[in-house]
Design an enzyme around this catalytic site. Structure first.
Site, short mmCIF file in Angstrom:
data_model
loop_
_atom_site.label_atom_id
_atom_site.label_comp_id
_atom_site.label_asym_id
_atom_site.label_seq_id
_atom_site.Cartn_x
_atom_site.Cartn_y
_atom_site.Cartn_z
N HIS A 82 0.81 -1.22 0.00
CA HIS A 82 0.00 0.00 0.00
C HIS A 82 0.84 1.27 0.00
O HIS A 82 0.29 2.37 -0.09
CB HIS A 82 -1.01 0.00 1.15
CG HIS A 82 -0.43 0.01 2.53
ND1 HIS A 82 -0.35 -1.12 3.31
CD2 HIS A 82 0.06 1.01 3.28
CE1 HIS A 82 0.17 -0.82 4.49
NE2 HIS A 82 0.44 0.48 4.49
N SER A 206 4.52 1.54 8.22
CA SER A 206 4.15 0.57 7.19
C SER A 206 5.34 0.31 6.28
O SER A 206 5.96 1.25 5.77
CB SER A 206 2.99 1.09 6.34
OG SER A 206 1.78 1.02 7.04
#
Length: 251
Positions: A82, A206
């Site tokens: 992502h 992330s």
């Protein structure tokens, strides 16, 4: 800026609230579980900290997000899927600024702008959490790995992973901008494609490496992606992930 997790999974109201109240962002993307035990990495020019990269992503629609990545080869940075492909913001990122060993306002190795990315169809077409990983290919004049070194990586068995103490370090958005923070705990749950642990994290991490240290050698076994109060989690470096990283390593 918010973690790229929001670009994929948060509704507009949650994004607006998180921008106004940063504390909200820590309850949805990645989580500090109990007491915050993270430790700041002060010497980011030492190995392996210098191979961990602060990422600033510019999506196709012009929105900007933050994340973390790690060098796995001369010009290859591994991160969450992502971070390179945002379904709700135009698909492939327009560009990503990669800043290895960043330490607040200090950029000891400068930065590079990348425009070439990799991921897998399970993420880009089907948005499967189990396939949430990708790679950033740096320009040829930006072979950071040759100067700074890079991580090894490993496909370990279920029983080798369960209960294994692992490390995670990255660039959380709830700490002073651009500072790197580390924490370590045991893996408490393993599936065919996921690892779950109580390592403290926050939005901005992330894509961070989840690695084991054994006999002085570091091998990444997971790619941090998201979390909840019941545990933060990573994409496990299972056999298919291992093969793709090997393919991307020397692009």
């Amino acid at each position: 800026m918010l973690d790229a997790w929001y670009a994929e999974f948060a509704d507009p109201t949650t994004i607006a609230l998180a921008r106004q109240q940063p504390s909200i962002s820590q309850t949805t993307a990645e989580v500090v579980i109990g007491k915050d035990d993270r430790i700041q990495v002060n010497n980011t020019t030492a190995y392996p900290w210098r191979t961990i990269c602060s990422l600033i992503m510019t999506a196709r629609d012009g929105s900007r997000w933050i994340g973390t990545g790690w060098l796995v080869g001369p010009r290859t940075v591994i991160t969450a899927g992502h971070c390179v492909y945002m379904h709700r913001h135009g698909g492939w990122a327009k560009s990503i600024e990669v800043i290895p060993g960043r330490n607040g306002s200090r950029r000891p190795y400068g930065s590079c702008i990348a425009t070439s990315f990799r991921s897998v169809k399970g993420w880009t077409r089907k948005k499967r959490r189990s396939h949430d990983y990708g790679a950033i290919i740096l320009p040829r004049n930006c072979a950071y790995g040759n100067r700074l070194g890079y991580f090894g990586y490993a496909n370990l068995s279920h029983f080798s992973l369960l209960g294994l103490t692992v490390n995670l370090s990255g660039y959380p958005g709830d700490k002073p901008r651009g500072t790197q923070w580390w924490h370590a705990r045991r893996i408490k749950w393993v599936t065919s494609r996921r690892l779950v642990y109580n390592i403290d994290t926050a939005g901005g991490q992330s894509g961070a490496p989840v690695w084991r240290l054994r006999n002085g050698k570091r091998h990444v076994v997971g790619i941090h992606t998201n979390g909840s109060a019941s545990g933060n989690s990573a994409t496990r470096i299972a056999k298919p992930v291992f093969k793709n990283i090997k393919k991307w390593k020397h692009v």
